[in-house]
Scaffold this motif. Structure first.
Motif, mmCIF file in Angstrom:
data_model
loop_
_atom_site.group_PDB
_atom_site.id
_atom_site.type_symbol
_atom_site.label_atom_id
_atom_site.label_comp_id
_atom_site.label_asym_id
_atom_site.label_seq_id
_atom_site.Cartn_x
_atom_site.Cartn_y
_atom_site.Cartn_z
ATOM 1 N N ASP A 118 -2.501 28.615 17.315
ATOM 2 C CA ASP A 118 -2.943 29.760 18.107
ATOM 3 C C ASP A 118 -2.877 30.981 17.201
ATOM 4 O O ASP A 118 -1.876 31.190 16.509
ATOM 5 N N SER A 119 -3.934 31.776 17.240
ATOM 6 C CA SER A 119 -4.023 32.865 16.260
ATOM 7 C C SER A 119 -2.909 33.904 16.402
ATOM 8 O O SER A 119 -2.508 34.513 15.425
ATOM 9 N N GLY A 133 -0.866 31.753 12.565
ATOM 10 C CA GLY A 133 -1.697 30.850 13.351
ATOM 11 C C GLY A 133 -2.559 29.975 12.466
ATOM 12 O O GLY A 133 -3.021 30.400 11.408
ATOM 13 N N LEU A 134 -2.756 28.737 12.899
ATOM 14 C CA LEU A 134 -3.583 27.790 12.159
ATOM 15 C C LEU A 134 -4.444 27.018 13.152
ATOM 16 O O LEU A 134 -4.213 27.070 14.350
ATOM 17 N N GLY A 135 -5.408 26.279 12.622
ATOM 18 C CA GLY A 135 -6.233 25.441 13.474
ATOM 19 C C GLY A 135 -5.551 24.120 13.785
ATOM 20 O O GLY A 135 -4.490 23.796 13.244
ATOM 21 N N THR A 137 -6.338 20.979 13.139
ATOM 22 C CA THR A 137 -6.227 19.959 12.092
ATOM 23 C C THR A 137 -5.075 20.273 11.146
ATOM 24 O O THR A 137 -4.328 19.383 10.732
ATOM 25 N N ASP A 138 -4.914 21.568 10.822
ATOM 26 C CA ASP A 138 -3.768 21.963 10.009
ATOM 27 C C ASP A 138 -2.473 21.545 10.692
ATOM 28 O O ASP A 138 -1.569 21.004 10.063
ATOM 29 N N TRP A 149 0.199 23.986 3.267
ATOM 30 C CA TRP A 149 -0.170 24.778 2.073
ATOM 31 C C TRP A 149 -0.515 26.197 2.481
ATOM 32 O O TRP A 149 -1.088 26.431 3.532
ATOM 33 N N ASP A 187 -7.834 41.195 6.229
ATOM 34 C CA ASP A 187 -8.176 39.778 6.063
ATOM 35 C C ASP A 187 -7.359 39.144 4.939
ATOM 36 O O ASP A 187 -7.288 39.692 3.837
ATOM 37 N N TYR A 188 -6.775 37.999 5.209
ATOM 38 C CA TYR A 188 -5.990 37.220 4.236
ATOM 39 C C TYR A 188 -4.680 37.885 3.824
ATOM 40 O O TYR A 188 -3.910 37.324 3.063
ATOM 41 N N SER B 62 -8.012 30.868 16.841
ATOM 42 C CA SER B 62 -7.777 29.771 15.903
ATOM 43 C C SER B 62 -8.413 28.478 16.392
ATOM 44 O O SER B 62 -8.330 27.457 15.729
ATOM 45 N N PHE B 83 -15.070 35.530 5.293
ATOM 46 C CA PHE B 83 -14.696 34.741 6.478
ATOM 47 C C PHE B 83 -13.352 35.217 6.998
ATOM 48 O O PHE B 83 -12.511 35.681 6.224
ATOM 49 N N ALA B 84 -13.136 35.046 8.289
ATOM 50 C CA ALA B 84 -11.787 35.241 8.815
ATOM 51 C C ALA B 84 -10.957 34.045 8.349
ATOM 52 O O ALA B 84 -11.459 32.926 8.239
ATOM 53 N N ARG B 85 -9.706 34.319 8.062
ATOM 54 C CA ARG B 85 -8.851 33.351 7.376
ATOM 55 C C ARG B 85 -8.721 32.001 8.087
ATOM 56 O O ARG B 85 -8.914 30.950 7.489
ATOM 57 N N ILE B 86 -8.367 32.037 9.374
ATOM 58 C CA ILE B 86 -8.078 30.769 10.057
ATOM 59 C C ILE B 86 -9.366 29.940 10.165
ATOM 60 O O ILE B 86 -9.358 28.731 9.956
ATOM 61 N N TYR B 88 -11.909 29.939 8.177
ATOM 62 C CA TYR B 88 -12.230 29.413 6.846
ATOM 63 C C TYR B 88 -11.438 28.128 6.574
ATOM 64 O O TYR B 88 -11.964 27.102 6.172
ATOM 65 N N ARG B 89 -10.143 28.215 6.874
ATOM 66 C CA ARG B 89 -9.259 27.065 6.698
ATOM 67 C C ARG B 89 -9.682 25.904 7.595
ATOM 68 O O ARG B 89 -9.697 24.746 7.175
ATOM 69 N N ASN B 90 -10.023 26.230 8.836
ATOM 70 C CA ASN B 90 -10.433 25.188 9.775
ATOM 71 C C ASN B 90 -11.676 24.459 9.275
ATOM 72 O O ASN B 90 -11.786 23.242 9.409
ATOM 73 N N ASN B 93 -10.747 22.096 6.618
ATOM 74 C CA ASN B 93 -9.991 20.975 7.179
ATOM 75 C C ASN B 93 -10.857 19.969 7.918
ATOM 76 O O ASN B 93 -10.522 18.794 7.999
ATOM 77 N N ILE B 140 -8.260 23.767 -3.084
ATOM 78 C CA ILE B 140 -9.044 23.550 -1.869
ATOM 79 C C ILE B 140 -10.075 22.446 -2.114
ATOM 80 O O ILE B 140 -10.345 21.627 -1.231
#
Ligand code: SF4
Lengths: 411, 159
Positions: A118-119, A133-135, A137-138, A149, A187-188, B62, B83-86, B88-90, B93, B140
């Protein structure tokens, strides 16, 4: 040594002496989270890896985004998660509030690495932890390995000076910051909040500030832990603090003594105006709650403003405490009674209408003033509805008048 | 194969409005890509089309439903200024190719294209130009070349 707090936590968790912005590291995580909306995809990914959960006690799961289920599709998703939770014998499962609030109340300690599907998992950075927050799959991968990572982020230091005047709150401060930085300005990056205002802020206010770090694109928001943090968590954790000569990508200063209440206008969080500029805009719905502003102090100010008043007949005021702990406390203090007597609706702790799935969906042309963190078009219902964001005081005041109103008139 | 062009700050609610994220069925998610923001998208997209966008693509939630819906709809790659970070990662993945690219303004909606996914190049046949995206960092690349994070972890993964 010239490391900041985020770099120190990431170095510790990745077994490095030091890390630097741009380094790719693999860190051990302390807490992993998913909820009813993102969980089913986590489960699907996790099961296709075909490994065991690295440590069941480190997984915390929530039903909060659409709980209790408002329709059959939602019920089906709950079933997927519920089956998994039973099968895997997950002990930390919650149906008693919004994930970020409960992670802060019950789990996260300073120095932890926390990852959630969740973001707004950046919220608990307010406790001096690295939380992001991550997606799904992560999170699936982390469930199997206990590791994640990261690219070590640059850090933007925001020095907040002064003391806000009566009627101006942490939400106004963070909306002002969002308007300065912009919705992609961090961002980032990591955002580290420092300065006199932050030192004096309550933990509740700090959670509001860090909650919105992601609205500027940040990877995490963070505040150094102090006695208030430890009193709030009751958990010792690992105390990291930024070195005096730590390096930052950018330094931003904000003096808040003269700040007036801020309102973020449709459809972007950085479209911020002062209350004076938007006073008089009629609203149909007023919403106080969410991981941004559903805590006790938020409900206290709401009740203070509503005491002895009535919610405008053209407005539905929806109030949702962020957790059962908050709910019970507000109940015991008579806060909920005040809100109900004024004509407000108090719902069960959950995300509520924040993502437009239940408990207050907007129709075309309707306007909502909300304490949530995000006002994208269509988030709360019809893509032709409009969401304004403000502090609980601004929302409570508007619910009485039926229009966006300066809350200082009621305080 | 064509370009679907988008502007800045395309958020995840525009890609898949939160209310529609009530399924993990990829086919259904493919049908809701940009359903309200650009309803003709999921009706007319053909497999292999690409998205070219401005800054901060994928900001917001996310929820992986957003990149999955693009991939399921047939999008082969997304080129954006940032890109927004999450998000991009998604994408990495789930094995959807993403490239940061400064020259996205040179490409227009509907341009006929070919894509070199390995080097991140758009061959714009309408304009007869080549647009180069930034190559992915080595770390990556390992994940992407495994086919996404799940396959990466099924192999040697983090060991
Ligand atoms: S309250 Fe809103 S922003 Fe917070 S977790 Fe729930 S849906 Fe997300």
């Amino acid at each position: 040594m010239n490391q900041n707090i985020t770099e120190k936590i990431l170095a510790y968790a990745s077994h490095n002496k030091e890390v630097h912005p741009g380094d790719y590291i693999i860190a051990d995580v302390d807490w992993v989270m998913f909820h009813d909306s993102t969980g089913p995809l986590v489960i699907k990914g996790f099961e296709s890896i075909g490994k065991k959960i690295f440590n069941k006690n480190k997984l915390v799961t929530f039903f909060d985004h659409f709980y209790p289920a408002p329709n059959i599709d939602a019920a089906k998703l709950h079933k997927i998660s519920r089956d998994f939770i039973q099968r895997e014998e997950i002990i930390h499962h919650h149906t008693d509030g919004v994930c970020h609030q409960i992670l802060a109340e019950k789990y996260v300690s300073p120095g932890d690495i926390v990852v959630g599907a969740d973001s707004h998992t950046c919220t608990q950075g307010a406790l001096g932890a690295f939380t992001t927050g991550l997606g799904s799959t992560d999170i699936a991968g982390i469930l199997a390995t206990g590791k994640c990572w990261f690219k070590v982020p640059n850090t933007i230091k925001i020095n907040v000076l002064g003391e806000t005047k009566k009627g101006v709150f942490a939400k106004d401060v963070i909306l002002k910051i969002a308007s300065k930085i912009g919705s992609e300005g961090a961002d980032y990056s990591s955002i580290e909040f420092v300065g006199e205002y932050i030192k004096n802020a309550t933990v509740s206010d700090r959670l509001t500030l860090c909650n919105m770090a992601v609205e500027m694109g940040a990877k995490n928001g963070i505040i150094e832990p102090d006695e208030k943090t430890l009193k709030f968590t009751g958990r010792e954790g690992k105390i990291f603090k930024s070195d005096q000569n730590a390096s930052y990508e950018k330094n931003i200063e904000l003096e808040v003594s003269e700040l007036s209440p801020q309102i973020s206008c449709p459809h972007s969080v950085d479209n911020v105006k002062t209350i004076e500029e938007v006073e008089g805009i009629p609203i149909n719905q007023a919403f106080i709650g969410t991981c941004t502003n559903g805590r006790l102090t938020d409900l206290e100010i709401t009740a203070k403003i509503l005491k002895g008043k009535k919610v405008n007949k053209n407005v539905r005021l929806i109030v949702i405490p962020a957790s059962i702990t908050v709910y019970l406390e507000a109940f015991n203090q008579g806060i909920l009674q005040t809100i109900l007597s004024a004509g407000g609706i108090v719902s069960y702790p959950s995300c509520g209408p924040c993502i437009g799935r239940h408990n207050g969906v907007l129709d075309e042309g309707e306007v909502c003033l909300s304490t949530q963190n995000r006002n994208f078009a269509g988030r709360m219902g019809s893509p032709k509805s409009e969401i304004y964001l403000g502090s609980p005081a601004s929302v409570a005041a508007a619910s009485i008048v039926g229009k966006i109103t300066d809350p200082r008139k009621f305080i | 194969m064509r370009v679907w062009k988008f502007g800045d700050n395309i958020n995840t609610d525009l890609i898949t409005p939160g209310r529609y994220n009530i399924t993990i069925d990829e086919k259904r998610l493919g049908q809701i890509a940009f359903i309200e923001f650009r309803p003709e998208f999921s009706l007319n997209i053909e497999k292999g089309d690409i998205i070219v966008a401005g800054k901060n693509f994928g900001c917001g939630s996310s929820r992986e439903h957003a990149p999955i819906s693009l991939k399921a709809a047939g999008v082969q790659a997304v080129f954006a200024e940032s890109f927004a970070r999450i998000f991009y990662r998604n994408c990495i993945n789930i094995g959807l190719h993403v490239f940061i690219c400064n020259n996205t303004h040179k490409v227009d909606d509907g341009d006929k294209i070919q894509v070199d996914l390995i080097n991140g190049i758009i061959l714009d046949e309408t304009k007869n130009i080549e647009i180069q995206g930034d190559p992915l960092p080595t770390f990556i690349q390992k994940i992407v070349s495994s086919g996404g994070l799940i396959d990466f972890l099924r192999g040697d993964g983090y060991v």
